[in-house]
Design a protein around this motif. Structure first.
Motif, PDB file in Angstrom:
ATOM      1  N   TYR A  77       0.831  -1.211   0.000  1.00  0.00           N
ATOM      2  CA  TYR A  77       0.000   0.000   0.000  1.00  0.00           C
ATOM      3  C   TYR A  77       0.858   1.250   0.000  1.00  0.00           C
ATOM      4  O   TYR A  77       1.973   1.278   0.536  1.00  0.00           O
ATOM      5  N   ILE A  78       0.309   2.279  -0.630  1.00  0.00           N
ATOM      6  CA  ILE A  78       0.911   3.617  -0.641  1.00  0.00           C
ATOM      7  C   ILE A  78       0.168   4.484   0.369  1.00  0.00           C
ATOM      8  O   ILE A  78      -1.069   4.456   0.441  1.00  0.00           O
ATOM      9  N   LEU A  79       0.902   5.242   1.139  1.00  0.00           N
ATOM     10  CA  LEU A  79       0.320   6.279   1.984  1.00  0.00           C
ATOM     11  C   LEU A  79       0.438   7.600   1.234  1.00  0.00           C
ATOM     12  O   LEU A  79       1.548   8.010   0.870  1.00  0.00           O
ATOM     13  N   ALA A  80      -0.712   8.238   0.969  1.00  0.00           N
ATOM     14  CA  ALA A  80      -0.708   9.499   0.226  1.00  0.00           C
ATOM     15  C   ALA A  80      -1.583  10.521   0.947  1.00  0.00           C
ATOM     16  O   ALA A  80      -2.483  10.172   1.718  1.00  0.00           O
ATOM     17  N   ILE A  81      -1.288  11.775   0.673  1.00  0.00           N
ATOM     18  CA  ILE A  81      -2.077  12.853   1.270  1.00  0.00           C
ATOM     19  C   ILE A  81      -2.568  13.793   0.178  1.00  0.00           C
ATOM     20  O   ILE A  81      -1.978  13.875  -0.901  1.00  0.00           O
ATOM     21  N   ASN A  82      -3.676  14.487   0.500  1.00  0.00           N
ATOM     22  CA  ASN A  82      -4.204  15.551  -0.351  1.00  0.00           C
ATOM     23  C   ASN A  82      -4.005  16.861   0.395  1.00  0.00           C
ATOM     24  O   ASN A  82      -4.813  17.205   1.271  1.00  0.00           O
ATOM     25  N   PRO A  83      -2.933  17.579   0.088  1.00  0.00           N
ATOM     26  CA  PRO A  83      -2.631  18.806   0.847  1.00  0.00           C
ATOM     27  C   PRO A  83      -3.758  19.834   0.825  1.00  0.00           C
ATOM     28  O   PRO A  83      -3.863  20.664   1.736  1.00  0.00           O
ATOM     29  N   THR A  84      -4.609  19.795  -0.188  1.00  0.00           N
ATOM     30  CA  THR A  84      -5.691  20.782  -0.260  1.00  0.00           C
ATOM     31  C   THR A  84      -6.747  20.555   0.816  1.00  0.00           C
ATOM     32  O   THR A  84      -7.561  21.443   1.083  1.00  0.00           O
ATOM     33  N   LYS A  85      -6.721  19.360   1.434  1.00  0.00           N
ATOM     34  CA  LYS A  85      -7.743  19.047   2.439  1.00  0.00           C
ATOM     35  C   LYS A  85      -7.184  18.982   3.868  1.00  0.00           C
ATOM     36  O   LYS A  85      -7.957  18.782   4.810  1.00  0.00           O
ATOM     37  N   ILE A  86      -5.871  19.076   4.005  1.00  0.00           N
ATOM     38  CA  ILE A  86      -5.275  18.986   5.341  1.00  0.00           C
ATOM     39  C   ILE A  86      -5.256  20.378   5.984  1.00  0.00           C
ATOM     40  O   ILE A  86      -4.673  21.317   5.428  1.00  0.00           O
ATOM     41  N   LYS A  87      -5.870  20.485   7.142  1.00  0.00           N
ATOM     42  CA  LYS A  87      -5.960  21.779   7.826  1.00  0.00           C
ATOM     43  C   LYS A  87      -4.874  21.951   8.876  1.00  0.00           C
ATOM     44  O   LYS A  87      -4.313  23.034   9.035  1.00  0.00           O
ATOM     45  N   ASP A  88      -4.582  20.901   9.651  1.00  0.00           N
ATOM     46  CA  ASP A  88      -3.552  20.997  10.692  1.00  0.00           C
ATOM     47  C   ASP A  88      -2.445  19.983  10.375  1.00  0.00           C
ATOM     48  O   ASP A  88      -2.563  18.791  10.684  1.00  0.00           O
ATOM     49  N   ILE A  89      -1.385  20.453   9.753  1.00  0.00           N
ATOM     50  CA  ILE A  89      -0.311  19.562   9.294  1.00  0.00           C
ATOM     51  C   ILE A  89       0.339  18.825  10.448  1.00  0.00           C
ATOM     52  O   ILE A  89       0.606  17.613  10.367  1.00  0.00           O
ATOM     53  N   GLU A  90       0.583  19.523  11.554  1.00  0.00           N
ATOM     54  CA  GLU A  90       1.303  18.917  12.682  1.00  0.00           C
ATOM     55  C   GLU A  90       0.485  17.806  13.331  1.00  0.00           C
ATOM     56  O   GLU A  90       1.030  16.778  13.747  1.00  0.00           O
ATOM     57  N   VAL A  91      -0.814  18.001  13.428  1.00  0.00           N
ATOM     58  CA  VAL A  91      -1.669  16.969  14.025  1.00  0.00           C
ATOM     59  C   VAL A  91      -1.669  15.716  13.145  1.00  0.00           C
ATOM     60  O   VAL A  91      -1.544  14.588  13.630  1.00  0.00           O
ATOM     61  N   VAL A  92      -1.820  15.926  11.845  1.00  0.00           N
ATOM     62  CA  VAL A  92      -1.827  14.788  10.927  1.00  0.00           C
ATOM     63  C   VAL A  92      -0.494  14.056  10.985  1.00  0.00           C
ATOM     64  O   VAL A  92      -0.436  12.817  11.041  1.00  0.00           O
TER      65      VAL A  92
END
Length: 568
Positions: A77-92
């Protein structure tokens, strides 16, 4: 015939043809393409970033005919993110880092690409890890199923296999079998959501399956390959050469049981290599002056042409001057008149084989060298093969023939050297060395690679005589007969060649040598030929001291592993 009956018959023929097409198409979908459709079904329930990577498999087959995976596919599996939807980078980041170790600065940099809806953070995660990530239900965080090329045996036979990597923007076979047979191993991904009936009747005109897609089984025997690589590493660890390599081949069929070089690499981690030169197969893609293992070829040519016999003699003066150049025996010592051809091989006398070549005559000697296949490609099924350089033989000088007679002044690939030497073991014919045993096509057909019947280059009588001479070398001369086996006859010869200077000064290094060794056994009915070489070993002068023991160990292993009956 009445029009009504004619129409009925035409319709009947149409329905029969339609039924046959339908049956064949159903067969291809349910049997031949079954695996593809299972993948498609699976992917209806698993989120995927792209069509899953697909490629044919490569297999080894051991002595018990057990299939062993050499190159396959691994799923993760790949772990990917959508930066346009992430509000709190540090929490994620904090939550993900409890499950997957992530570099903080790299994650933050990618998460700040707010105009990019897709950034890959980690790859090759297992299913359990992916489920833990999904259970967090983080907005803007997703896992996607992926597949990649995987080599279960790690570095084993890596320079034969090659690897799958990017060539420009295309993921394709690079080096080795992966490259040479890329058209067969490659899979053209199709749209994973095709209507069943559209799939059923598509491509009828052009054929329902790709006839050239398939899986490959190699001639490489994994235990033999592993043992060869173990011996190559020992030589490297002991003498610190720049390169060591070897080939184990059936001299009758051309099937290669093992082929390797050290240093090597792990195809699962090829990206970590600092230089791409390690990916090149030096046994096929590099040339070397091989030295005295060429002497048996010269002697066989002399016997075959009627120029000499095993009992012929000459006056060995220890040196020979031709065209203002002087060549010497390895110890610069003269053996005197009455020196036999057997002693020429026993003591590896340069002047002796030079005598044979000169007595044959330039045209005759050159003809035999070319007939051995030296100076041309063998046709082995590996990419990048080059031909040896024997251009010196075109010069109108005796010195060129004399030096070529003992393997200097001509540069050869190891594989073309092995092909020529195999003619001594198989009764006098040229073989086609090959790596692939069979191809299993997706259509269900299996193509087995059968040995070519090559041209005859020596008479059987000549090969029997040269084999007897090389057996005497092992029984009496090589390390004073220390590796003679009571129950098996072995024909063998060592080689020590000066290495040509590569610093622009011309000539040869005084302190750098290439050591080589070849032998076949049982000599009366050879099953295997073993070739070894090592480039610029340190602290040792002759091949008898670097390669005799590895050859002896490999010989014992093969005799035991294959339970080869004794011939003595």
């Amino acid at each position: 015939m009445k029009p009504r009956i004619l129409r009925i018959r035409i319709l009947s023929v149409f329905f029969v043809v339609f039924a046959l097409v339908l049956v064949f198409r159903l067969y291809t979908l349910q049997v031949i393409d079954r695996g593809d459709f299972l993948d498609k079904a699976d992917r209806q329930y698993v989120q995927t970033s792209t069509n899953l990577f697909n490629r044919g498999s490569i297999y080894f087959k051991n002595a018990n005919a057990t299939i062993i995976s050499a190159a396959t596919l691994k799923t993760g599996y790949i772990l990917a993110i959508n930066p346009t939807k992430i509000k709190d980078i540090e929490v994620v980041y904090s939550k993900l880092n409890t499950i997957v170790a992530l570099d903080h600065d790299t994650f933050v940099a990618r998460a700040k690409k707010t105009i990019d809806p897709y950034e890959e953070i980690a790859k090759h995660l297992d299913e359990e890890t992916a489920k833990k990530i999904d259970s967090l239900k983080l907005v803007g965080v997703s896992t996607y199923e992926e597949r990649w090329r995987y080599y279960p045996q790690g570095p084993l036979a890596s320079q034969v296999l090659g690897f799958v990597g990017y060539k420009g923007d295309e993921l394709t076979g690079r080096y080795g079998v992966e490259s040479y047979y890329n058209d067969i191993l490659d899979r053209k991904n199709k749209d994973i959501y095709v209507n069943f009936f559209a799939e059923l009747f598509s491509n009828i005109k052009s054929g329902t399956v790709s006839a050239d897609e398939g899986d490959i089984t190699l001639t490489i025997e994994p235990s033999v390959q592993g043992y060869l690589e173990k011996q190559l590493k020992k030589v490297s660890d002991t003498f610190s050469p720049t390169l060591t390599g070897g080939i184990i081949i059936n001299p009758k069929t051309g099937e290669i049981a093992a082929m390797g070089a050290y240093p090597s690499f792990d195809p699962n981690a090829y990206q970590t290599e600092k230089s791409a030169t390690v990916f090149i197969n030096p046994l096929v893609q590099n040339i070397y002056e091989m030295g005295s293992i060429i002497k048996p070829l010269t002697m066989a040519a002399g016997i075959d042409s009627g120029t000499v016999t095993p009992t012929s003699t000459y006056n060995d003066q220890g040196s020979l001057t031709l065209n203002n150049y002087t060549i010497y025996n390895f110890d610069k010592r003269a053996r005197g008149p009455g020196t036999s051809m057997q002693e020429v091989l026993n003591q590896s006398l340069n002047t002796g084989v030079a005598h044979v070549a000169l007595k044959m005559g330039r045209e005759n000697f050159s003809k035999y060298i070319r007939n051995y296949g030296l100076g041309e490609k063998t046709g082995i099924d590996l990419p990048g093969e080059i031909a040896g350089h024997i251009q010196n033989l075109k010069n109108n000088r005796d010195i060129e023939d004399a030096t070529a007679a003992y393997g200097q002044g001509i540069a050869l690939t190891p594989i073309e050297t092995v092909r020529a030497l195999s003619s001594l073991a198989n009764g006098g014919t040229l073989i086609t060395p090959h790596i692939v045993k069979s191809i299993q096509y997706k259509t269900g057909m299996i193509k087995t690679i059968k040995p070519d019947v090559g041209p005859r280059v020596l008479s059987e009588d000549t090969t029997q005589k040269i084999t007897a001479m090389l057996t005497t070398v092992v029984d009496k001369a090589l390390l004073n007969g220390q590796i003679k086996m009571d129950r098996y006859s072995i024909a063998a010869k060592t080689g020590t060649a000066q290495i040509a200077r590569d610093d622009g000064k011309g000539g040869y290094f005084e302190d750098r040598y290439l050591h080589s060794f070849f032998g076949y056994f049982p000599a009366t009915n050879p099953q295997y030929l073993v070739f070894l070489f090592t480039v610029y070993p340190k602290g040792v002068s002759y091949a008898s001291h670097t390669l005799t023991v590895p050859f002896q160990e490999i010989t014992k292993f093969l005799l035991s592993y294959y339970q080869i009956p004794p011939d003595r």
